[in-house]
Motif scaffolding. Structure first.
Motif, PDB file in Angstrom:
ATOM      1  N   ALA A   1       0.854  -1.187   0.000  1.00  0.00           N
ATOM      2  CA  ALA A   1       0.000   0.000   0.000  1.00  0.00           C
ATOM      3  C   ALA A   1       0.893   1.242   0.000  1.00  0.00           C
ATOM      4  CB  ALA A   1      -0.909   0.004   1.224  1.00  0.00           C
ATOM      5  N   PHE A   2       0.610   2.173  -0.890  1.00  0.00           N
ATOM      6  CA  PHE A   2       1.416   3.377  -1.031  1.00  0.00           C
ATOM      7  C   PHE A   2       0.678   4.585  -0.471  1.00  0.00           C
ATOM      8  CE2 PHE A   2       2.516   0.489  -4.487  1.00  0.00           C
ATOM      9  CZ  PHE A   2       3.886   0.389  -4.328  1.00  0.00           C
ATOM     10  N   THR A   3       1.400   5.472   0.244  1.00  0.00           N
ATOM     11  CA  THR A   3       0.818   6.704   0.771  1.00  0.00           C
ATOM     12  C   THR A   3       1.827   7.844   0.676  1.00  0.00           C
ATOM     13  OG1 THR A   3       1.499   6.057   3.001  1.00  0.00           O
ATOM     14  CG2 THR A   3      -0.783   5.626   2.418  1.00  0.00           C
ATOM     15  N   VAL A   4       1.312   9.071   0.580  1.00  0.00           N
ATOM     16  CA  VAL A   4       2.137  10.268   0.663  1.00  0.00           C
ATOM     17  C   VAL A   4       2.211  10.611   2.143  1.00  0.00           C
ATOM     18  CG1 VAL A   4       2.274  12.724   0.118  1.00  0.00           C
ATOM     19  CG2 VAL A   4       1.490  11.113  -1.626  1.00  0.00           C
ATOM     20  N   THR A   5       3.424  10.635   2.713  1.00  0.00           N
ATOM     21  CA  THR A   5       3.549  10.805   4.159  1.00  0.00           C
ATOM     22  C   THR A   5       4.449  11.953   4.596  1.00  0.00           C
ATOM     23  OG1 THR A   5       5.312   9.155   4.155  1.00  0.00           O
ATOM     24  CG2 THR A   5       3.074   8.383   4.685  1.00  0.00           C
ATOM     25  N   GLY A   6       5.054  12.663   3.676  1.00  0.00           N
ATOM     26  CA  GLY A   6       5.938  13.742   4.120  1.00  0.00           C
ATOM     27  C   GLY A   6       6.495  14.534   2.963  1.00  0.00           C
ATOM     28  N   GLY A   7       7.465  15.348   3.284  1.00  0.00           N
ATOM     29  CA  GLY A   7       8.087  16.215   2.303  1.00  0.00           C
ATOM     30  C   GLY A   7       7.507  17.620   2.398  1.00  0.00           C
ATOM     31  N   ALA A   8       8.293  18.595   2.023  1.00  0.00           N
ATOM     32  CA  ALA A   8       7.880  19.995   2.119  1.00  0.00           C
ATOM     33  C   ALA A   8       6.622  20.290   1.310  1.00  0.00           C
ATOM     34  CB  ALA A   8       9.030  20.890   1.656  1.00  0.00           C
ATOM     35  N   ASP A   9       6.372  19.531   0.264  1.00  0.00           N
ATOM     36  CA  ASP A   9       5.244  19.807  -0.632  1.00  0.00           C
ATOM     37  C   ASP A   9       4.228  18.672  -0.669  1.00  0.00           C
ATOM     38  OD1 ASP A   9       6.485  22.307  -1.643  1.00  0.00           O
ATOM     39  OD2 ASP A   9       7.995  20.908  -2.387  1.00  0.00           O
ATOM     40  N   GLN A  10       4.137  17.885   0.383  1.00  0.00           N
ATOM     41  CA  GLN A  10       3.290  16.689   0.378  1.00  0.00           C
ATOM     42  C   GLN A  10       1.831  16.969   0.028  1.00  0.00           C
ATOM     43  OE1 GLN A  10       3.426  14.753   4.181  1.00  0.00           O
ATOM     44  NE2 GLN A  10       2.231  16.313   5.207  1.00  0.00           N
TER      45      GLN A  10
ATOM     46  N   ILE B   1       9.187  18.638  -3.292  1.00  0.00           N
ATOM     47  CA  ILE B   1       9.687  17.456  -2.584  1.00  0.00           C
ATOM     48  C   ILE B   1       8.530  16.737  -1.897  1.00  0.00           C
ATOM     49  CG2 ILE B   1      11.241  16.624  -0.785  1.00  0.00           C
ATOM     50  CD1 ILE B   1      12.876  19.230  -1.255  1.00  0.00           C
ATOM     51  N   VAL B   2       8.448  15.429  -2.126  1.00  0.00           N
ATOM     52  CA  VAL B   2       7.402  14.608  -1.517  1.00  0.00           C
ATOM     53  C   VAL B   2       8.012  13.288  -1.051  1.00  0.00           C
ATOM     54  CG1 VAL B   2       6.683  13.628  -3.739  1.00  0.00           C
ATOM     55  CG2 VAL B   2       5.074  13.651  -1.833  1.00  0.00           C
ATOM     56  N   GLU B   3       7.554  12.797   0.100  1.00  0.00           N
ATOM     57  CA  GLU B   3       8.005  11.500   0.611  1.00  0.00           C
ATOM     58  C   GLU B   3       6.871  10.493   0.475  1.00  0.00           C
ATOM     59  OE1 GLU B   3       9.347  12.091   4.613  1.00  0.00           O
ATOM     60  OE2 GLU B   3      11.151  13.134   3.966  1.00  0.00           O
ATOM     61  N   LEU B   4       7.224   9.313   0.000  1.00  0.00           N
ATOM     62  CA  LEU B   4       6.270   8.233  -0.181  1.00  0.00           C
ATOM     63  C   LEU B   4       6.607   7.098   0.774  1.00  0.00           C
ATOM     64  CD1 LEU B   4       6.348   8.062  -4.090  1.00  0.00           C
ATOM     65  CD2 LEU B   4       4.921   9.514  -2.622  1.00  0.00           C
ATOM     66  N   THR B   5       5.571   6.456   1.311  1.00  0.00           N
ATOM     67  CA  THR B   5       5.760   5.322   2.200  1.00  0.00           C
ATOM     68  C   THR B   5       5.087   4.101   1.597  1.00  0.00           C
ATOM     69  OG1 THR B   5       5.865   6.717   4.154  1.00  0.00           O
ATOM     70  CG2 THR B   5       5.335   4.399   4.521  1.00  0.00           C
ATOM     71  N   ALA B   6       5.802   2.983   1.606  1.00  0.00           N
ATOM     72  CA  ALA B   6       5.263   1.698   1.161  1.00  0.00           C
ATOM     73  C   ALA B   6       5.037   0.857   2.407  1.00  0.00           C
ATOM     74  CB  ALA B   6       6.231   1.006   0.222  1.00  0.00           C
ATOM     75  N   THR B   7       3.834   0.307   2.529  1.00  0.00           N
ATOM     76  CA  THR B   7       3.469  -0.452   3.724  1.00  0.00           C
ATOM     77  C   THR B   7       2.886  -1.800   3.338  1.00  0.00           C
ATOM     78  OG1 THR B   7       2.897   1.637   4.802  1.00  0.00           O
ATOM     79  CG2 THR B   7       2.115  -0.377   5.846  1.00  0.00           C
TER      80      THR B   7
ATOM     81  N   VAL C   1       4.906  -5.995   8.119  1.00  0.00           N
ATOM     82  CA  VAL C   1       6.264  -5.799   7.615  1.00  0.00           C
ATOM     83  C   VAL C   1       6.644  -4.339   7.857  1.00  0.00           C
ATOM     84  CG1 VAL C   1       7.710  -5.858   5.530  1.00  0.00           C
ATOM     85  CG2 VAL C   1       5.920  -7.558   5.852  1.00  0.00           C
ATOM     86  N   LEU C   2       7.916  -4.059   8.135  1.00  0.00           N
ATOM     87  CA  LEU C   2       8.351  -2.680   8.336  1.00  0.00           C
ATOM     88  C   LEU C   2       8.090  -1.836   7.095  1.00  0.00           C
ATOM     89  CD1 LEU C   2      11.788  -3.023  10.165  1.00  0.00           C
ATOM     90  CD2 LEU C   2       9.645  -2.167  11.103  1.00  0.00           C
ATOM     91  N   ALA C   3       7.501  -0.661   7.299  1.00  0.00           N
ATOM     92  CA  ALA C   3       7.256   0.275   6.200  1.00  0.00           C
ATOM     93  C   ALA C   3       8.578   0.912   5.780  1.00  0.00           C
ATOM     94  CB  ALA C   3       6.269   1.344   6.640  1.00  0.00           C
ATOM     95  N   GLU C   4       8.633   1.383   4.553  1.00  0.00           N
ATOM     96  CA  GLU C   4       9.852   2.000   4.034  1.00  0.00           C
ATOM     97  C   GLU C   4       9.478   3.317   3.347  1.00  0.00           C
ATOM     98  OE1 GLU C   4      13.927   1.892   3.870  1.00  0.00           O
ATOM     99  OE2 GLU C   4      12.699   0.328   4.715  1.00  0.00           O
ATOM    100  N   VAL C   5      10.338   4.334   3.497  1.00  0.00           N
ATOM    101  CA  VAL C   5      10.081   5.667   2.953  1.00  0.00           C
ATOM    102  C   VAL C   5      11.114   5.992   1.877  1.00  0.00           C
ATOM    103  CG1 VAL C   5       9.951   8.137   3.517  1.00  0.00           C
ATOM    104  CG2 VAL C   5       9.121   6.432   5.148  1.00  0.00           C
ATOM    105  N   THR C   6      10.666   6.673   0.824  1.00  0.00           N
ATOM    106  CA  THR C   6      11.565   7.190  -0.196  1.00  0.00           C
ATOM    107  C   THR C   6      11.171   8.625  -0.496  1.00  0.00           C
ATOM    108  OG1 THR C   6      12.632   6.742  -2.325  1.00  0.00           O
ATOM    109  CG2 THR C   6      10.245   6.489  -2.255  1.00  0.00           C
ATOM    110  N   THR C   7      12.083   9.392  -1.069  1.00  0.00           N
ATOM    111  CA  THR C   7      11.823  10.788  -1.418  1.00  0.00           C
ATOM    112  C   THR C   7      11.803  10.943  -2.930  1.00  0.00           C
ATOM    113  OG1 THR C   7      12.955  11.493   0.592  1.00  0.00           O
ATOM    114  CG2 THR C   7      12.628  13.164  -1.110  1.00  0.00           C
ATOM    115  N   VAL C   8      10.828  11.715  -3.426  1.00  0.00           N
ATOM    116  CA  VAL C   8      10.755  12.037  -4.850  1.00  0.00           C
ATOM    117  C   VAL C   8      10.948  13.541  -4.982  1.00  0.00           C
ATOM    118  CG1 VAL C   8       9.362  12.002  -6.951  1.00  0.00           C
ATOM    119  CG2 VAL C   8       9.169  10.119  -5.292  1.00  0.00           C
ATOM    120  N   TYR C   9      11.934  13.943  -5.773  1.00  0.00           N
ATOM    121  CA  TYR C   9      12.193  15.342  -6.085  1.00  0.00           C
ATOM    122  C   TYR C   9      11.594  15.585  -7.462  1.00  0.00           C
ATOM    123  CZ  TYR C   9      15.531  14.770  -2.308  1.00  0.00           C
ATOM    124  OH  TYR C   9      16.111  14.494  -1.094  1.00  0.00           O
TER     125      TYR C   9
END
Length: 145
Positions: free
Chosen positions: A60-69, A98-104, A108-116
């Motif tokens: 499952a993918f969600t937008v969870t952070g970043g200055a412009d989320q 800048i936006v951060e995406l979380t995969a859940t 299982v431990l979720a993981e975050v990545t950043t998209v510029y």
């Protein structure tokens, strides 16, 4: 280990390793270089994939952070990133968002990545400078982690 006495000492040690399952992004960060100077609500930014290497469970993918989320939306099942409803990305405001995406995955431990997200990457000194800044920002975390 080495014994400090003349006699040879032997022993048995038991180690317990805790292995935690986690999701995996293809990259730790991404740069989406778009040629347009404006992106309207619903415009596609790209699709970002994450998997669980030991499972066939659904991610499952969600937008969870970043200055412009707030300016972004993501399809929770496909990872397709778009400009959120009632939002527009424009170079008159900034060149890089800048936006951060979380995969859940359940259990299982979720993981975050950043998209510029860089606009107007195709030409111009300002755009090239912005793109170089984004690339530098995407490399810095790997240098300090």
């Amino acid at each position: 280990a080495t014994s400090s006495s003349a006699a040879t000492d032997t022993g048995t040690a038991t180690l317990t390793l805790s292995i935690t399952d986690r999701t995996l992004w293809t990259q730790t960060s991404y740069v989406a270089c778009l040629s347009g100077t404006s992106m309207a609500a619903g415009a596609s930014i790209g699709t970002y994939a994450s998997t669980d290497a030991t499972s066939t469970q659904t991610v499952a993918f969600t937008v969870t952070g970043g200055a412009d989320q707030a300016k972004f939306a993501i399809d929770s099942s496909t990872g397709a990133l778009t400009v959120a409803a009632s939002n527009t990305l424009e170079t008159t405001t900034k060149y890089v968002y800048i936006v951060e995406l979380t995969a859940t995955i359940t259990g299982v431990l979720a993981e975050v990545t950043t998209v510029y997200v860089a606009l107007a990457c195709s030409s111009g000194a300002g755009q090239i400078t912005a793109l170089l800044g984004v690339l530098l920002m995407s490399v810095l975390p790997s240098l300090f982690c």
